[in-house]
Motif scaffolding. Structure first.
Motif, PDB file in Angstrom:
ATOM      1  N   GLU A   1       0.913  -1.156   0.030  1.00 51.85           N
ATOM      2  CA  GLU A   1      -0.060  -0.307  -0.092  1.00 51.85           C
ATOM      3  C   GLU A   1       0.691   1.265   0.104  1.00 51.85           C
TER       4      GLU A   1
ATOM      5  N   LEU B   1       0.650   4.234  -2.969  1.00 51.60           N
ATOM      6  CA  LEU B   1       0.423   5.533  -2.540  1.00 51.60           C
ATOM      7  C   LEU B   1       1.674   6.525  -2.967  1.00 51.60           C
TER       8      LEU B   1
ATOM      9  N   LEU C   1      -5.363  10.753  -6.216  1.00 47.35           N
ATOM     10  CA  LEU C   1      -6.665  10.399  -5.514  1.00 47.35           C
ATOM     11  C   LEU C   1      -7.195  11.480  -4.978  1.00 47.35           C
TER      12      LEU C   1
ATOM     13  N   GLN D   1     -13.538   7.048  -2.757  1.00 48.63           N
ATOM     14  CA  GLN D   1     -12.729   6.053  -2.921  1.00 48.63           C
ATOM     15  C   GLN D   1     -12.408   5.859  -4.563  1.00 48.63           C
ATOM     16  N   THR D   2     -11.261   5.624  -4.820  1.00 46.32           N
ATOM     17  CA  THR D   2     -10.870   5.626  -6.348  1.00 46.32           C
ATOM     18  C   THR D   2     -10.631   3.981  -6.385  1.00 46.32           C
TER      19      THR D   2
ATOM     20  N   VAL E   1      -9.051   0.754  -8.040  1.00 40.80           N
ATOM     21  CA  VAL E   1      -7.579   0.348  -8.480  1.00 40.80           C
ATOM     22  C   VAL E   1      -7.844  -1.056  -9.046  1.00 40.80           C
TER      23      VAL E   1
ATOM     24  N   CYS F   1      -6.712  -2.400   2.710  1.00 40.45           N
ATOM     25  CA  CYS F   1      -6.168  -0.839   2.547  1.00 40.45           C
ATOM     26  C   CYS F   1      -6.718  -0.284   3.719  1.00 40.45           C
TER      27      CYS F   1
ATOM     28  N   ARG G   1      -8.913   6.318   0.448  1.00 39.02           N
ATOM     29  CA  ARG G   1      -9.149   6.759  -0.730  1.00 39.02           C
ATOM     30  C   ARG G   1      -9.001   5.745  -1.805  1.00 39.02           C
ATOM     31  N   LEU G   2      -8.459   4.638  -1.291  1.00 35.68           N
ATOM     32  CA  LEU G   2      -8.288   3.424  -2.065  1.00 35.68           C
ATOM     33  C   LEU G   2      -9.331   2.258  -1.987  1.00 35.68           C
TER      34      LEU G   2
ATOM     35  N   VAL H   1      -8.850  -1.560  -4.011  1.00 33.84           N
ATOM     36  CA  VAL H   1      -8.006  -2.273  -4.952  1.00 33.84           C
ATOM     37  C   VAL H   1      -8.426  -3.589  -5.046  1.00 33.84           C
TER      38      VAL H   1
END
Length: 302
Positions: free
Chosen positions: A45, A49, A56, A61-62, A64, A99, A103-104, A106
């Protein structure tokens, strides 16, 4: 610049990422040497980042989507193999990586496995999905050259079977660590030497052990140029691979996926055998496959 979603190809030695728009267009690219081999499980992680943090948005939340060795047993989280015959991608088999950054989000793409003869792949399934996104009716054989070359039979949108050849790794070991290191150049090429060695190896693959040592002997006795020795070593090893993989490619529709240099070498080798392979860029197929995986995941969550 903020990404709508992020595509990631995470291998053994390198990490590559693309900031993607909702329409699937590349907005930015980034890469680092933070491959799986250099990371502990809790290091994935932070490594991601460090590379994509600027893409981000706070409070969102983006997504991935990541392929490659990041999903291996030693990776961020294990994405278990899916057994062939099967489609190259399955949204339900994607694994959520743990995570701590809100913001993540995955997801890791699962690799493929084959029970007999035993074989596995991670990362190549995404390139195969990329090819099928461009050619959904493709029915034939894919060659994915590299450190470990893959040959895969494709039919009705599924990977039916595949086989791995350690050609690239053997080339590196012989050229850099065997007695041939004294005779093989680190760069340079000779087309004629490659073609001659390729033809000889395909017709008589059983003589590979003896043919390899002639590179050292001819360098000592006849002044064989190091560049020619490099090309002959490549031709010999690829020739043995093509001889063994002949049941895959003979009389088939063939697509070669990879970096321009090595893919072009395989295309030339196959063309010399009367085949009509088509060449596709490896990075483009990886992104296309990741885009297909993102679309599958998005559709499955709606």
């Amino acid at each position: 610049m903020l990404a709508d979603w992020i595509a990631v190809d995470w291998g053994t030695t390198h990490l590559r990422a693309w900031a993607m728009s909702a329409a699937g267009e590349v907005q930015a690219t980034a890469a680092s040497d933070a491959g799986m081999n250099g990371l502990s499980r809790d290091g994935f992680e932070p490594a991601l980042l460090d590379l994509v943090g600027g893409w981000l948005a706070e409070g969102r939340q983006t997504p991935v989507i990541a392929c490659g060795m990041v999903g291996a047993r030693q990776g961020w989280a294990e994405a278990p193999y899916r057994a062939v015959p099967c489609t190259p991608l399955d949204a339900g088999a994607m694994i959520a990586a743990p995570c701590s950054d809100p913001r993540l989000s995955v997801r890791l793409i699962a690799g493929l496995s084959q029970a007999s003869p035993a074989d596995v792949m991670r990362g190549e399934e995404t390139q195969i999905a990329g090819l099928l996104a461009a050619r959904p009716d493709f029915d034939g054989v894919l060659c994915l050259p590299g450190t470990h070359s893959k040959w895969a039979r494709i039919s009705a949108g599924e990977v039916v079977s595949f086989q791995t050849f350690m050609t690239g790794e053997l080339f590196a070991l012989l050229a850099e660590q065997s007695v041939l290191r004294h005779s093989v150049a680190a760069a340079g090429w000779d087309d004629d030497a490659f073609a001659e060695a390729l033809s000889d190896a395909i017709s008589r693959p059983d003589r590979i052990g003896a043919r390899l040592f002639t590179l050292r002997a001819e360098a000592l006795l006849s002044g064989l140029a190091p560049e020619a020795a490099r090309a002959r070593l490549s031709g010999a090893l690829i020739g043995v691979e093509l001889a063994a993989a002949r049941p895959y490619w003979l009389g088939q529709d063939i697509a070669v996926i990879g970096a321009a240099g090595i893919a072009g070498t395989y295309v030339a080798a196959l063309t010399a055998q009367g085949a009509l392979p088509q060449q596709y860029d490896g990075d483009e197929m990886t992104r296309a496959g990741l885009t297909a995986a993102h679309a599958q995941r998005k559709g499955a969550s709606q």
